[in-house]
Design a protein around this motif. Structure first.
Motif, PDB file in Angstrom:
ATOM      1  N   SER A 240      96.028  65.056  63.599  1.00  0.00           N
ATOM      2  CA  SER A 240      96.340  63.749  62.992  1.00  0.00           C
ATOM      3  C   SER A 240      97.996  63.737  63.090  1.00  0.00           C
ATOM      4  O   SER A 240      98.527  64.937  62.549  1.00  0.00           O
ATOM      5  N   PHE A 241      98.624  62.530  63.416  1.00  0.00           N
ATOM      6  CA  PHE A 241     100.085  62.837  63.549  1.00  0.00           C
ATOM      7  C   PHE A 241     100.392  62.070  62.469  1.00  0.00           C
ATOM      8  O   PHE A 241     100.123  61.127  62.069  1.00  0.00           O
ATOM      9  N   TYR A 242     101.637  62.654  61.493  1.00  0.00           N
ATOM     10  CA  TYR A 242     102.352  62.098  60.526  1.00  0.00           C
ATOM     11  C   TYR A 242     104.024  62.148  61.129  1.00  0.00           C
ATOM     12  O   TYR A 242     104.453  63.054  61.165  1.00  0.00           O
ATOM     13  N   LYS A 243     104.376  60.875  61.392  1.00  0.00           N
ATOM     14  CA  LYS A 243     105.752  60.645  61.992  1.00  0.00           C
ATOM     15  C   LYS A 243     106.211  59.808  61.106  1.00  0.00           C
ATOM     16  O   LYS A 243     105.885  58.940  60.713  1.00  0.00           O
ATOM     17  N   ALA A 244     107.848  60.035  61.280  1.00  0.00           N
ATOM     18  CA  ALA A 244     108.554  59.085  60.372  1.00  0.00           C
ATOM     19  C   ALA A 244     110.013  58.917  61.137  1.00  0.00           C
ATOM     20  O   ALA A 244     110.436  59.739  61.847  1.00  0.00           O
ATOM     21  N   SER A 245     110.533  57.801  61.171  1.00  0.00           N
ATOM     22  CA  SER A 245     112.060  57.564  61.565  1.00  0.00           C
ATOM     23  C   SER A 245     113.075  58.406  60.581  1.00  0.00           C
ATOM     24  O   SER A 245     112.903  58.497  59.457  1.00  0.00           O
ATOM     25  N   VAL A 246     113.999  59.044  61.208  1.00  0.00           N
ATOM     26  CA  VAL A 246     115.156  59.580  60.718  1.00  0.00           C
ATOM     27  C   VAL A 246     116.219  58.960  60.671  1.00  0.00           C
ATOM     28  O   VAL A 246     116.753  58.549  61.766  1.00  0.00           O
ATOM     29  N   LEU A 247     116.760  58.736  59.268  1.00  0.00           N
ATOM     30  CA  LEU A 247     118.086  57.651  59.120  1.00  0.00           C
ATOM     31  C   LEU A 247     119.252  58.510  58.727  1.00  0.00           C
ATOM     32  O   LEU A 247     119.125  59.464  57.983  1.00  0.00           O
ATOM     33  N   ALA A 248     120.304  57.937  59.181  1.00  0.00           N
ATOM     34  CA  ALA A 248     121.649  58.476  58.773  1.00  0.00           C
ATOM     35  C   ALA A 248     121.886  57.654  57.196  1.00  0.00           C
ATOM     36  O   ALA A 248     121.213  57.201  56.893  1.00  0.00           O
ATOM     37  N   GLU A 249     123.038  58.193  56.485  1.00  0.00           N
ATOM     38  CA  GLU A 249     123.167  57.538  55.353  1.00  0.00           C
ATOM     39  C   GLU A 249     123.578  56.341  55.595  1.00  0.00           C
ATOM     40  O   GLU A 249     123.165  55.264  54.750  1.00  0.00           O
ATOM     41  N   SER A 250     124.106  55.532  56.642  1.00  0.00           N
ATOM     42  CA  SER A 250     124.467  54.263  56.740  1.00  0.00           C
ATOM     43  C   SER A 250     123.264  53.561  57.072  1.00  0.00           C
ATOM     44  O   SER A 250     122.882  52.281  57.126  1.00  0.00           O
ATOM     45  N   GLY A 251     121.869  54.090  57.406  1.00  0.00           N
ATOM     46  CA  GLY A 251     120.749  53.446  57.575  1.00  0.00           C
ATOM     47  C   GLY A 251     120.391  53.704  59.149  1.00  0.00           C
ATOM     48  O   GLY A 251     119.405  52.986  59.492  1.00  0.00           O
ATOM     49  N   LYS A 252     121.319  53.787  59.855  1.00  0.00           N
ATOM     50  CA  LYS A 252     121.001  54.019  61.220  1.00  0.00           C
ATOM     51  C   LYS A 252     120.053  55.106  61.681  1.00  0.00           C
ATOM     52  O   LYS A 252     120.069  56.042  61.100  1.00  0.00           O
ATOM     53  N   ILE A 253     119.018  54.539  62.592  1.00  0.00           N
ATOM     54  CA  ILE A 253     118.073  55.331  63.110  1.00  0.00           C
ATOM     55  C   ILE A 253     118.553  56.571  64.147  1.00  0.00           C
ATOM     56  O   ILE A 253     119.273  56.175  64.946  1.00  0.00           O
ATOM     57  N   LEU A 254     118.336  57.656  63.552  1.00  0.00           N
ATOM     58  CA  LEU A 254     119.075  58.880  64.338  1.00  0.00           C
ATOM     59  C   LEU A 254     117.874  59.516  65.421  1.00  0.00           C
ATOM     60  O   LEU A 254     118.126  59.971  66.588  1.00  0.00           O
ATOM     61  N   GLY A 255     116.483  59.352  64.985  1.00  0.00           N
ATOM     62  CA  GLY A 255     115.604  59.692  65.658  1.00  0.00           C
ATOM     63  C   GLY A 255     113.982  59.777  65.195  1.00  0.00           C
ATOM     64  O   GLY A 255     113.833  59.132  64.053  1.00  0.00           O
ATOM     65  N   VAL A 256     113.211  60.755  65.361  1.00  0.00           N
ATOM     66  CA  VAL A 256     112.079  60.646  64.936  1.00  0.00           C
ATOM     67  C   VAL A 256     111.341  62.043  64.791  1.00  0.00           C
ATOM     68  O   VAL A 256     111.466  63.067  65.555  1.00  0.00           O
ATOM     69  N   VAL A 257     111.020  62.276  63.448  1.00  0.00           N
ATOM     70  CA  VAL A 257     110.349  63.784  63.198  1.00  0.00           C
ATOM     71  C   VAL A 257     108.795  63.643  63.157  1.00  0.00           C
ATOM     72  O   VAL A 257     108.212  62.379  62.635  1.00  0.00           O
ATOM     73  N   GLY A 258     108.301  64.694  63.361  1.00  0.00           N
ATOM     74  CA  GLY A 258     106.598  64.369  63.525  1.00  0.00           C
ATOM     75  C   GLY A 258     105.983  65.961  63.049  1.00  0.00           C
ATOM     76  O   GLY A 258     106.455  67.027  63.457  1.00  0.00           O
ATOM     77  N   VAL A 259     104.764  65.653  62.616  1.00  0.00           N
ATOM     78  CA  VAL A 259     103.947  66.842  62.196  1.00  0.00           C
ATOM     79  C   VAL A 259     102.550  66.511  62.777  1.00  0.00           C
ATOM     80  O   VAL A 259     102.093  65.302  62.415  1.00  0.00           O
ATOM     81  N   MET A 260     101.968  67.571  63.224  1.00  0.00           N
ATOM     82  CA  MET A 260     100.842  67.476  63.552  1.00  0.00           C
ATOM     83  C   MET A 260      99.797  68.371  63.053  1.00  0.00           C
ATOM     84  O   MET A 260      99.827  69.596  62.981  1.00  0.00           O
ATOM     85  N   LEU A 261      98.623  67.768  62.551  1.00  0.00           N
ATOM     86  CA  LEU A 261      97.750  68.458  61.684  1.00  0.00           C
ATOM     87  C   LEU A 261      96.429  68.469  62.483  1.00  0.00           C
ATOM     88  O   LEU A 261      95.898  67.596  62.949  1.00  0.00           O
ATOM     89  N   ASP A 262      95.982  69.961  62.734  1.00  0.00           N
ATOM     90  CA  ASP A 262      94.574  70.033  63.477  1.00  0.00           C
ATOM     91  C   ASP A 262      93.480  69.720  62.697  1.00  0.00           C
ATOM     92  O   ASP A 262      93.333  70.478  61.526  1.00  0.00           O
ATOM     93  N   ILE A 263      92.862  68.915  62.883  1.00  0.00           N
ATOM     94  CA  ILE A 263      91.852  68.364  61.927  1.00  0.00           C
ATOM     95  C   ILE A 263      90.410  68.383  62.948  1.00  0.00           C
ATOM     96  O   ILE A 263      89.466  67.925  62.384  1.00  0.00           O
TER      97      ILE A 263
END
Length: 345
Positions: A135-158
């Protein structure tokens, strides 16, 4: 003309310079401490991330991995982290098939273009060759200005959870089957009959076909058990059940063991004549089995009697139809057995 400094003035300047030097030295020490603390904090965070058993990763705006933990490097790709950092999905073709890289990249692009979160499940081929469900849990990573910097992801083995759910579902299915099935004959039982019959009556009102209900009773079965024993009696019921089951050709026809030597038959027919002929064929087939029954007067083999109700234009409920068929069967039993009585309602 150059001004000469007095001794006191020179001494004051020297003291001032020493003070400034001390301040600079203190600032340098603070900066070193801060840098050391930052390194220690970064090291602590990395240790924490690597201790987490679930794979973690961070990709920058260009889709390149800037960070991942040991679980991601070892479990998913099976390589050192330094071979992953600054590489994209497509740079790791030796470990990630191109068609999968395209799918993962398309998912990432959604979060890289519009900030948000994603949760989805997919099968992943791990470094050891096993196919596991994550199960993938992913989210956009934002700077203080709101600019998108990248994506962080966590993978849970189900995988195990999915397997347990499948096992539980299968056990529940089996329990449901057992609860609706007669243990001796493997036919549906009365509980299933009570659940199915009302639905069949509702369908019959909308159908051009005729619904038929027959109660089948094995003639002189008590005498059979008395003469041949209950084991032989059970074997005879199994043989009869198998024949009855073989006669049902449509998926919406049902045969039930209602109790003891009594069976219920629900089937559709185009008209009452074909329904009667079908019941007659069953009666003759049971007699044709030739199961010895010396106490069955006049036949010397196992026979059956049937009460058949054909439902054409009726609003009768299940209980009323059942009582009709039961009364017909009673009359057959009184008049000599191995016969059929029918009624159209």
């Amino acid at each position: 003309m150059t001004e000469k400094l007095t001794y006191q003035e020179l001494e004051s300047q020297i003291i001032a310079l020493k003070a400034e030097s001390a301040v600079l030295q203190l600032q340098l020490e603070i900066a070193k401490q801060s840098e050391n603390q930052s390194r220690e904090t970064a090291q602590l965070l990395q240790t924490l991330v690597d201790t987490i058993p679930s794979p973690l990763f961070y990709k920058n705006i260009d889709g390149a991995y800037e960070q991942c933990n040991d679980a991601f490097a070892e479990t998913i790709l099976g390589i050192d982290k330094d071979k992953i950092i600054n590489k994209s999905l497509f740079d790791l073709g030796e470990y990630i098939p191109y068609e999968l890289a395209e799918i993962y990249h398309a998912k990432d692009l959604i979060l890289l273009k519009n900030s948000g979160k994603q949760v989805y499940e997919t099968s992943v081929k791990c470094a050891d060759g096993s196919i596991r469900i994550f199960s993938f849990y992913k989210a956009s990573v934002l700077a203080e200005s709101g600019k998108i910097l990248g994506v962080v992801g966590v993978m849970l083995d189900i995988t195990e959870l999915k397997n347990k759910k499948r096992e539980l579902k299968e056990k529940n299915r089996r329990l449901e089957t057992y609860s609706m099935t007669d243990p001796l004959t493997s036919l549906y039982n009365r509980r299933k009959f009570n659940a199915v019959f009302p639905d069949c009556l509702r369908v019959a009102k909308r159908s051009k076909r005729l619904l038929n209900f027959a109660i089948i009773d094995v003639d002189n079965f008590k005498k059979y058990n008395d003469n041949y024993g209950h084991v032989a009696g059970d074997n005879a019921l199994v043989i009869i059940s198998n024949l009855l089951q073989s006669k049902l050709q449509r998926p919406d026809d049902y045969i039930f063991r209602l109790g003891g030597e009594e069976f219920g038959l629900l089937f559709y027919a185009d008209d009452e004549i074909s329904a009667s002929q079908f019941a007659s064929d069953i009666r003759l087939s049971i007699q044709g089995l030739g199961i010895p029954h010396t106490a069955n007067e006049g036949y010397e083999c196992v026979t059956i009697s049937l009460g058949l109700v054909t439902i054409k234009n009726s609003n009768k409920d299940m209980l009323a139809v059942y009582e009709m068929a039961d009364n017909l069967l009673y009359k057959v039993k009184k008049s000599g057995k191995n016969q059929i009585l029918t009624k159209l309602v």
